[in-house]
Write a protein that holds these residues in place. Structure first.
Motif, PDB file in Angstrom:
ATOM      1  N   LYS A  38      15.366   7.307  -5.998  1.00  0.00           N
ATOM      2  CA  LYS A  38      14.483   7.747  -4.926  1.00  0.00           C
ATOM      3  C   LYS A  38      14.418   6.759  -3.768  1.00  0.00           C
ATOM      4  O   LYS A  38      13.749   7.002  -2.785  1.00  0.00           O
ATOM      5  CB  LYS A  38      13.085   8.012  -5.477  1.00  0.00           C
ATOM      6  N   ARG A  51       2.963  -1.578  -0.061  1.00  0.00           N
ATOM      7  CA  ARG A  51       2.092  -0.505  -0.548  1.00  0.00           C
ATOM      8  C   ARG A  51       2.748   0.870  -0.514  1.00  0.00           C
ATOM      9  O   ARG A  51       2.107   1.877  -0.258  1.00  0.00           O
ATOM     10  CB  ARG A  51       0.767  -0.483   0.207  1.00  0.00           C
ATOM     11  N   ALA A  87      11.038   4.263  -9.412  1.00  0.00           N
ATOM     12  CA  ALA A  87      11.530   5.008  -8.250  1.00  0.00           C
ATOM     13  C   ALA A  87      12.944   4.561  -7.884  1.00  0.00           C
ATOM     14  O   ALA A  87      13.807   5.389  -7.595  1.00  0.00           O
ATOM     15  CB  ALA A  87      10.587   4.815  -7.070  1.00  0.00           C
ATOM     16  N   ARG A 129       8.536   9.894  -2.055  1.00  0.00           N
ATOM     17  CA  ARG A 129       7.317   9.849  -2.877  1.00  0.00           C
ATOM     18  C   ARG A 129       6.823  11.277  -3.004  1.00  0.00           C
ATOM     19  O   ARG A 129       6.262  11.832  -2.063  1.00  0.00           O
ATOM     20  CB  ARG A 129       6.218   9.021  -2.211  1.00  0.00           C
ATOM     21  N   TYR A 149       4.271   1.992  -3.257  1.00  0.00           N
ATOM     22  CA  TYR A 149       3.913   2.439  -4.599  1.00  0.00           C
ATOM     23  C   TYR A 149       2.789   1.544  -5.106  1.00  0.00           C
ATOM     24  O   TYR A 149       2.630   0.416  -4.659  1.00  0.00           O
ATOM     25  CB  TYR A 149       5.125   2.354  -5.543  1.00  0.00           C
ATOM     26  N   LYS A 150       2.031   2.053  -6.066  1.00  0.00           N
ATOM     27  CA  LYS A 150       0.837   1.346  -6.509  1.00  0.00           C
ATOM     28  C   LYS A 150       1.139   0.130  -7.393  1.00  0.00           C
ATOM     29  O   LYS A 150       0.425  -0.867  -7.342  1.00  0.00           O
ATOM     30  CB  LYS A 150      -0.067   2.322  -7.266  1.00  0.00           C
ATOM     31  N   THR A 151       2.169   0.220  -8.202  1.00  0.00           N
ATOM     32  CA  THR A 151       2.511  -0.890  -9.092  1.00  0.00           C
ATOM     33  C   THR A 151       3.994  -1.223  -8.978  1.00  0.00           C
ATOM     34  O   THR A 151       4.795  -0.395  -8.537  1.00  0.00           O
ATOM     35  CB  THR A 151       2.195  -0.552 -10.566  1.00  0.00           C
ATOM     36  N   LEU A 167       6.113   1.188 -11.014  1.00  0.00           N
ATOM     37  CA  LEU A 167       6.396   2.439 -10.311  1.00  0.00           C
ATOM     38  C   LEU A 167       7.515   2.242  -9.285  1.00  0.00           C
ATOM     39  O   LEU A 167       8.356   3.125  -9.098  1.00  0.00           O
ATOM     40  CB  LEU A 167       5.148   2.979  -9.624  1.00  0.00           C
ATOM     41  N   CYS A 168       7.543   1.088  -8.643  1.00  0.00           N
ATOM     42  CA  CYS A 168       8.628   0.767  -7.711  1.00  0.00           C
ATOM     43  C   CYS A 168       9.957   0.752  -8.454  1.00  0.00           C
ATOM     44  O   CYS A 168      10.944   1.333  -8.000  1.00  0.00           O
ATOM     45  CB  CYS A 168       8.410  -0.593  -7.061  1.00  0.00           C
ATOM     46  N   TRP A 224       6.317  -2.863  -3.339  1.00  0.00           N
ATOM     47  CA  TRP A 224       4.968  -3.044  -3.864  1.00  0.00           C
ATOM     48  C   TRP A 224       4.079  -3.731  -2.830  1.00  0.00           C
ATOM     49  O   TRP A 224       2.962  -3.304  -2.579  1.00  0.00           O
ATOM     50  CB  TRP A 224       5.062  -3.872  -5.154  1.00  0.00           C
ATOM     51  N   ASP A 239      11.996  -4.221  -5.279  1.00  0.00           N
ATOM     52  CA  ASP A 239      10.796  -3.738  -5.964  1.00  0.00           C
ATOM     53  C   ASP A 239       9.551  -4.504  -5.521  1.00  0.00           C
ATOM     54  O   ASP A 239       8.478  -3.922  -5.352  1.00  0.00           O
ATOM     55  CB  ASP A 239      10.963  -3.778  -7.482  1.00  0.00           C
TER      56      ASP A 239
END
Length: 134
Positions: free
Chosen positions: A38, A22, A33, A62, A24-26, A29-30, A19, A15
């Motif tokens: 995913k 980049r 996913a 994504r 995922y944004k946060t 969110l990682c 992150w 995770d």
């Protein structure tokens, strides 16, 4: 508290790496996913705490975009995009598949069925009647 070391990291949590790269944004969110299935590492599912190493293959989704990446470097810090791009290399097959899907979406009109012309006065009245109907 972590101590800063000048040595390169030998492994990084999945995770945190996603992150820092980049993808995922946060970090949350990682984690979502990864928990949602995913993200795959080396062809198998993973957990947010899975240790990633240089040379691992990461497959992630994504939205409609599917990426297959090879890890070139590890980082626990999120830096500028130019530095994040140095952490991975997208496989040639993945890049070609993404471009093909993008082209197909562009040619299909992205699923929008537009009328050939604007509605005339009679058609506008009929649309208003349909919309006002409860």
């Amino acid at each position: 508290m972590k101590q800063a070391s000048h040595e390169a990291a030998l492994e990084v949590r999945a995770d945190i790496w996603l992150w820092a790269a980049r993808m995922y944004k946060t970090r949350s969110l990682c984690k979502q996913a990864i928990d949602g299935g995913k993200v795959d590492v080396n062809g198998a599912g993973c957990k947010p705490s899975k240790a990633l190493h240089v040379g691992d293959r990461v497959r992630l989704t994504r939205g409609e975009e599917r990426l297959e990446l090879e890890i070139l470097a590890l980082s626990e810090l999120r830096g500028p995009a130019s530095v994040a791009q140095m952490l991975y290399r997208e496989t040639e097959e993945s890049r070609l598949a993404r471009e093909q899907i993008r082209e197909e979406r562009r040619l299909s009109g992205a699923g929008l069925n537009r009328p050939p012309t604007r509605p005339n006065k009679q058609e506008r009245r009929e649309l208003r009647r349909l919309k006002d109907f409860p």
